[in-house]
Every structure is written in C-alpha cells, then in structure tokens.
Design an enzyme around this catalytic site. Structure first.
Site, PDB file in Angstrom:
ATOM      1  N   TYR A   1     130.481  22.658  38.911  1.00 24.67           N
ATOM      2  CA  TYR A   1     131.718  22.270  39.586  1.00 24.67           C
ATOM      3  C   TYR A   1     132.428  23.449  40.247  1.00 24.67           C
ATOM      4  O   TYR A   1     132.837  23.381  41.387  1.00 24.67           O
ATOM      5  CB  TYR A   1     132.663  21.560  38.605  1.00 24.67           C
ATOM      6  CG  TYR A   1     132.126  20.212  38.174  1.00 24.67           C
ATOM      7  CD1 TYR A   1     132.382  19.076  38.932  1.00 24.67           C
ATOM      8  CD2 TYR A   1     131.322  20.082  37.040  1.00 24.67           C
ATOM      9  CE1 TYR A   1     131.862  17.839  38.574  1.00 24.67           C
ATOM     10  CE2 TYR A   1     130.797  18.842  36.675  1.00 24.67           C
ATOM     11  CZ  TYR A   1     131.069  17.736  37.446  1.00 24.67           C
ATOM     12  OH  TYR A   1     130.543  16.520  37.104  1.00 24.67           O
TER      13      TYR A   1
ATOM     14  N   GLU B   1     124.746  17.060  37.887  1.00 28.08           N
ATOM     15  CA  GLU B   1     126.134  16.700  38.199  1.00 28.08           C
ATOM     16  C   GLU B   1     126.696  17.706  39.185  1.00 28.08           C
ATOM     17  O   GLU B   1     126.494  18.917  39.038  1.00 28.08           O
ATOM     18  CB  GLU B   1     127.054  16.744  36.970  1.00 28.08           C
ATOM     19  CG  GLU B   1     126.963  15.561  36.063  1.00 28.08           C
ATOM     20  CD  GLU B   1     127.905  15.675  34.863  1.00 28.08           C
ATOM     21  OE1 GLU B   1     128.983  16.309  34.989  1.00 28.08           O
ATOM     22  OE2 GLU B   1     127.551  15.126  33.820  1.00 28.08           O
TER      23      GLU B   1
ATOM     24  N   ARG C   1     121.574   8.373  37.062  1.00 25.30           N
ATOM     25  CA  ARG C   1     121.639   8.999  35.739  1.00 25.30           C
ATOM     26  C   ARG C   1     122.769   8.352  34.938  1.00 25.30           C
ATOM     27  O   ARG C   1     123.916   8.360  35.385  1.00 25.30           O
ATOM     28  CB  ARG C   1     121.900  10.505  35.897  1.00 25.30           C
ATOM     29  CG  ARG C   1     122.144  11.219  34.603  1.00 25.30           C
ATOM     30  CD  ARG C   1     122.299  12.739  34.800  1.00 25.30           C
ATOM     31  NE  ARG C   1     122.609  13.334  33.512  1.00 25.30           N
ATOM     32  CZ  ARG C   1     123.731  13.987  33.209  1.00 25.30           C
ATOM     33  NH1 ARG C   1     124.645  14.195  34.133  1.00 25.30           N
ATOM     34  NH2 ARG C   1     123.937  14.444  32.004  1.00 25.30           N
TER      35      ARG C   1
ATOM     36  N   GLU D   1     125.723  18.816  28.671  1.00 23.17           N
ATOM     37  CA  GLU D   1     126.723  19.869  28.522  1.00 23.17           C
ATOM     38  C   GLU D   1     127.104  20.135  27.070  1.00 23.17           C
ATOM     39  O   GLU D   1     128.256  19.908  26.666  1.00 23.17           O
ATOM     40  CB  GLU D   1     127.981  19.505  29.326  1.00 23.17           C
ATOM     41  CG  GLU D   1     127.691  19.287  30.794  1.00 23.17           C
ATOM     42  CD  GLU D   1     128.959  19.274  31.667  1.00 23.17           C
ATOM     43  OE1 GLU D   1     130.070  19.288  31.107  1.00 23.17           O
ATOM     44  OE2 GLU D   1     128.821  19.278  32.892  1.00 23.17           O
TER      45      GLU D   1
ATOM     46  N   ASN E   1     124.584  21.284  35.765  1.00 22.13           N
ATOM     47  CA  ASN E   1     125.823  20.658  36.223  1.00 22.13           C
ATOM     48  C   ASN E   1     126.726  21.764  36.743  1.00 22.13           C
ATOM     49  O   ASN E   1     126.900  22.781  36.077  1.00 22.13           O
ATOM     50  CB  ASN E   1     126.543  19.948  35.071  1.00 22.13           C
ATOM     51  CG  ASN E   1     125.729  18.797  34.485  1.00 22.13           C
ATOM     52  OD1 ASN E   1     124.635  18.485  34.972  1.00 22.13           O
ATOM     53  ND2 ASN E   1     126.252  18.185  33.460  1.00 22.13           N
TER      54      ASN E   1
ATOM     55  N   HIS F   1     125.961  11.892  25.724  1.00 24.60           N
ATOM     56  CA  HIS F   1     127.041  12.360  26.599  1.00 24.60           C
ATOM     57  C   HIS F   1     128.336  12.242  25.799  1.00 24.60           C
ATOM     58  O   HIS F   1     129.246  11.496  26.145  1.00 24.60           O
ATOM     59  CB  HIS F   1     127.075  11.529  27.891  1.00 24.60           C
ATOM     60  CG  HIS F   1     127.753  12.219  29.040  1.00 24.60           C
ATOM     61  ND1 HIS F   1     127.131  12.448  30.251  1.00 24.60           N
ATOM     62  CD2 HIS F   1     128.997  12.732  29.175  1.00 24.60           C
ATOM     63  CE1 HIS F   1     127.975  13.055  31.080  1.00 24.60           C
ATOM     64  NE2 HIS F   1     129.126  13.245  30.439  1.00 24.60           N
TER      65      HIS F   1
HETATM   66  C1  PNW Z   1     131.606  17.063  33.057  1.00 26.99           C
HETATM   67  N1  PNW Z   1     135.153  22.152  31.634  1.00 26.99           N
HETATM   68  O1  PNW Z   1     132.697  17.351  32.262  1.00 26.99           O
HETATM   69  C2  PNW Z   1     131.019  15.847  32.394  1.00 26.99           C
HETATM   70  O2  PNW Z   1     129.652  15.885  32.176  1.00 26.99           O
HETATM   71  C3  PNW Z   1     131.505  14.570  32.967  1.00 26.99           C
HETATM   72  O3  PNW Z   1     131.454  13.569  31.999  1.00 26.99           O
HETATM   73  C4  PNW Z   1     132.867  14.755  33.587  1.00 26.99           C
HETATM   74  O4  PNW Z   1     133.449  13.559  33.973  1.00 26.99           O
HETATM   75  C5  PNW Z   1     132.691  15.716  34.754  1.00 26.99           C
HETATM   76  O5  PNW Z   1     132.064  16.901  34.346  1.00 26.99           O
HETATM   77  C6  PNW Z   1     133.980  16.061  35.483  1.00 26.99           C
HETATM   78  O6  PNW Z   1     134.876  16.737  34.635  1.00 26.99           O
HETATM   79  C7  PNW Z   1     133.286  18.578  32.189  1.00 26.99           C
HETATM   80  O7  PNW Z   1     136.272  22.165  31.110  1.00 26.99           O
HETATM   81  C8  PNW Z   1     134.492  18.625  31.542  1.00 26.99           C
HETATM   82  O8  PNW Z   1     134.554  23.196  31.973  1.00 26.99           O
HETATM   83  C9  PNW Z   1     135.107  19.810  31.356  1.00 26.99           C
HETATM   84  C10 PNW Z   1     134.513  20.965  31.816  1.00 26.99           C
HETATM   85  C11 PNW Z   1     133.297  20.931  32.465  1.00 26.99           C
HETATM   86  C12 PNW Z   1     132.686  19.719  32.660  1.00 26.99           C
END
Ligand code: PNW
Length: 474
Positions: free
Chosen positions: A300, A375, A80, A169, A298, A124
């Site tokens: 995290y 992601e 991707r 996002e 996505n 993006h």
């Molecule tokens: C995502 N938050 O970014 C992006 O899609 C990527 O480009 C990035 O490198 C990756 O996750 C890791 O950070 C985020 O603050 C940035 O919640 C900030 C947030 C979430 C996702």
C-alpha cells in the site's frame, strides 16, 4: 538500452480482485458459524469506528452469485477470497461443518463456471474465539490447530482450487493483534506479539506440509506478506540502522524462516529485552522453511524511519492506527515519519515506486519464486453522482501508477504472474469500520446495492485487453 515502456502484460497474467471473509460475508450466525476474534473485538465497545461490525458486512454470503456475475461482467480473470475458519470448524478443533464448507464449494464452482480462477486464503485474521480463549497465536498449539484446519479445507476443495495462500499478512495478526492492539484480539504485549509471529510462521509451515499431503500435486501454495518497504530519513548511519531494525521486525521475522530457513540474528539481539526466544524449538525453522510455489506481496505505502534524536519521541505516524502501544517491539527509539506526497483517505502516501522496490527485492531474495501482488489499492471518499454513477479518477490513477511499476519490474526480470486489486467492493475496513472505501465496486450500505465505480470499468478493460488503458482526461 532500456526496454520501451510497453504497458502490455503477458496473456497469462492474472487480473484479479481480493476480499476477505469477515470483511464481506456477513451471515455471522448462519449455518453453524461461531464467533471469531473479530466478532468479539468488533462487538467490544470502543474497538471499531462507530462500533461497526461485520455482522452483515456486504452480505456476500447471500449475494455471492451476483458478485461473481459482476466480476465476470467486468472481465476479471482471478478472485482471491478467504475462508472463515469458524464456518468450517466452529471451535477450531474437531470435525468440519459441511454446510459451512458447502458455501465455499458453491462459490468456487460459480467462479470456475465463469472462467475466474479462485485463489483461496486460509487465514485472513479470523481466529476461532475458542482458540483465542486457549491463548491464541502466542500459544504453540494454535499452529497445530491451523494446520489441521488447512488439511480439512485442502481435502474438501483441493480438487477445484489450484491456488492456495496460507496466511494473509501475519505481521498484522501478530503485531496489530497482540502488540498495538488495534486489531483483534486487541492485546498489547510485545512478548506475546513475538511469540505470535513465531507460531504464525510455524502454523504456515505445518499447513504447507498438510496441504501437500492431501492435495493434487498441481496445486500451488503461497503466503501473502505485507512486506514493508522501509526507507531511511537520511543516510546517517543511525537512520540506516533504524531501517535494518524495522526491516527485521516487518519482513525478516517472516521471510527469514520462510524463505531462508533462519531468523535474522539481529532480530534476536534487538528483542532480547522482551523475549529469550525459547519458544522457538530446534526443528521449527526447518518446518517453516517448507518450499513454496509462489510468494504473495501486499503493498500500500512505504515507511520512512529515523533514529530518535534526543527528545523526538513524539506521536507515531506509521499509519497503523491509533494506539498508545507501538506494534514494533523494542523500537521506541525509532521514529516513523510521514512520507511526503499525496495521500489516500487512509493517510497513506501514494508511492508506486515502493511497489517496484518491493517486487525487485523479492525477485532477488527468492530467485525463481513466482510473485503475485495479492493486494494493492486505495481508499477514497467515493460518492455517487446525481445520475447514480461513481467516478473515482484518483483510484484509476493509483492503479495505473502501481500497475505501471509492476510492469516495469517485470521488464527488469521479475517473474510477476498476477495482480489482485484490493478490494473487489467496499467493505468492513477492520477498526475503521465502513468509513474507508477500498472497493472498485461501490456499495450503498443502506440497500447493499453494488455499482461499479469508473475504476472497476477501467480495470476491467485492462483485464480484457491485457494492457493499461490511458488515464481518463481530468
Ligand atoms: C490489509 N497496516 O490490511 C488487509 O489484508 C486487508 O484486509 C485490508 O482491508 C487492506 O489491507 C487495507 O487496509 C492492512 O497498518 C491493515 O500496516 C493495516 C496495515 C496494513 C494492511
């Protein structure tokens, strides 16, 4: 009886990695490319760690052949990437620059020759600076500019790319870009952030229709949402109400119109003090609700919130970067807490069950819509050993834990078709610069040499065998 916890995945499951243009390409002034908001932002003093920029990044623009060969060697079956809008259409208007498009054509052909399925993200975060100068996402016209750009890329690459993602996002674009200001363009205006969210939605809907009009019917179109998993600090009704409000601002604001054809009424009510929503025209929501072929998620880390009790206004710890301005409009009475548990280098708590919760939620909310994890990954402070190898057992554990939860959600009926690790290689982590390494492949920033970390080898084995290899012995 619960299905035995097999760690094997269906043969068609995609084992991918993800990147984005500004984070990896470099070559910012080549072949007619002009500045995007991220060029401007990163070159503004004080905006990124150490003043770092994507000027060179990891030079993928010149090294894409080697990078694709490396992916193939590892065994990945999908990749991707995103297209840099200003390479293709420098001012955000008018005709295309062929040289810019040709880069992506060569990249896609290289992927296809290596048996790697390309997934193309149109946006993006790198809005043409000229469109920001004309008002950016808070302006309605930007949605129409995005749809036109989508059509141009669809015409050029629709014959060879089957999987398309409109926006990555949009929450970050709207609320980090125009609310807290920690992302480009760095504005801090809650009303503008909500207008931006709507015009991102509108741009998405218009782009879906534009793409359908020019692409073969077999192609699939999706969007990637960083849908938050929002949890209450307690079962107190005030905390549960805080969860609902943040859920509207994180998720409902996008998936409401996209998946259900309506904004949540509760979102309108909660934000009346900053906007009357008169920028939403009658037919917009129908446009935004254009049918999708898949949904990208996505993930995290989850969020943990409560209602502010009396004086607890305190510093926010929602992991969205340092700013005096909250990304959450009209939510100053809600407190974000650090979720307990081990954390990655970003300070984000590791909680694989959040991914299970996210997947199963969307399996319920959007029945029948195939899901992709577009992601998921972790930043660690990786360093090569004296022998040059890079060992990252923490990242292997992170991937193992999260992929196990993907598998568990599938066993419980969710239709997950693939997983894209963030990220293929270390890269420009936005406001954090190069200090946060998310890659499965290590990049030496002095030489730009690539070295697969042990997690890349572990993940490659998963891709080749369709099953999760055991964790390495500690
Ligand atoms: C995502 N938050 O970014 C992006 O899609 C990527 O480009 C990035 O490198 C990756 O996750 C890791 O950070 C985020 O603050 C940035 O919640 C900030 C947030 C979430 C996702």
């Amino acid at each position: 009886m619960p299905e035995p916890m097999t760690q094997t995945f269906p043969p068609a499951f995609l084992w991918g990695a993800a990147t984005s243009a500004y984070q990896i390409e470099g070559a910012v002034g080549e072949d007619g490319r002009t500045p995007s908001i991220w060029d401007t932002f990163s070159h503004t003093p004080g905006r990124t760690a150490g003043g770092e920029t994507g000027d060179i990044a990891v030079d993928h623009y010149h090294r894409y052949r080697d990078d694709v060969a490396l992916m193939a060697e590892l065994g990945l079956t999908a990749y991707r990437f995103s297209v840099s809008w200003t390479r293709v259409q420098p001012t955000g208007r008018g005709p295309v620059v062929q040289r810019g498009l040709d880069f992506y054509r060569r990249l896609v052909d290289e992927l296809l020759e290596h048996g790697i399925k390309p997934t193309l993200t149109l946006y993006h975060w790198d809005l043409p600076q000229e469109l920001e100068d004309a008002g950016g996402w808070p302006e309605r016209d930007t949605a129409f500019r995005f749809a036109e750009y989508a059509r141009l890329v669809g015409e050029a690459l629709g014959d060879r790319v089957e999987q398309w993602i409109t926006l990555n996002e949009p929450w970050c674009s709207a609320f980090l870009g125009y609310g807290s200001g920690v992302h480009a363009p760095g504005r801090t205006d809650p009303a503008a952030s909500l207008r931006a969210a709507h015009h991102l939605n509108l741009g998405h809907g218009l782009a879906v229709s534009a793409l359908r009009a020019v692409m073969p019917a077999r192609n699939r179109i999706a969007v990637s949402l960083n849908s938050s998993v929002v949890r209450p600090l307690s079962q107190d009704p005030a905390d549960l109400a805080a969860v609902r409000r943040i859920d509207d601002l994180a998720n409902g604001v996008f998936h409401g119109p996209m998946l259900h054809g309506a904004y949540p009424e509760s979102l309108f009510e909660a934000t009346r003090s900053v906007t009357d929503w008169s920028h939403v025209l009658d037919t917009d929501v129908r446009t935004i609700n254009a049918p999708l072929d898949a949904l990208g998620l996505n993930y995290y880390t989850p969020a943990l919130v409560s209602a502010a009790s009396g004086e607890t206004k305190g510093p926010r710890s929602d992991g969205h970067g340092a700013s005096e301005h909250s990304p959450w409009p009209c939510a100053d009475d809600i407190v974000f807490h650090q979720t307990p548990g081990e954390r990655t280098e970003m300070g984000w708590t590791i909680d694989p069950t959040g991914l299970y919760d996210l997947i199963t939620r969307y399996a319920r909310e959007a029945p029948g819509l195939p899901l992709y994890i577009t992601e998921n990954g972790a930043a660690y402070d990786d360093k090569p050993d004296p022998d040059g190898r890079v060992h990252d057992p923490e990242r292997i554990a992170y991937l193992h834990g999260h992929l196990s939860e993907v598998r568990r959600a599938m066993a419980d009926g969710a239709d997950v078709r693939g997983y894209y690790l963030w990220s293929l290689m270390d890269n420009f982590e936005w406001a954090y610069g190069y200090g946060k390494r998310f890659g499965a492949v290590y990049v030496d920033y002095a030489t730009l040499e690539r070295t697969p970390k042990s997690s890349a080898l572990w993940y490659g084995e998963a891709a080749r065998t369709g099953a999760l290899p055991p964790l390495p012995a500690a």
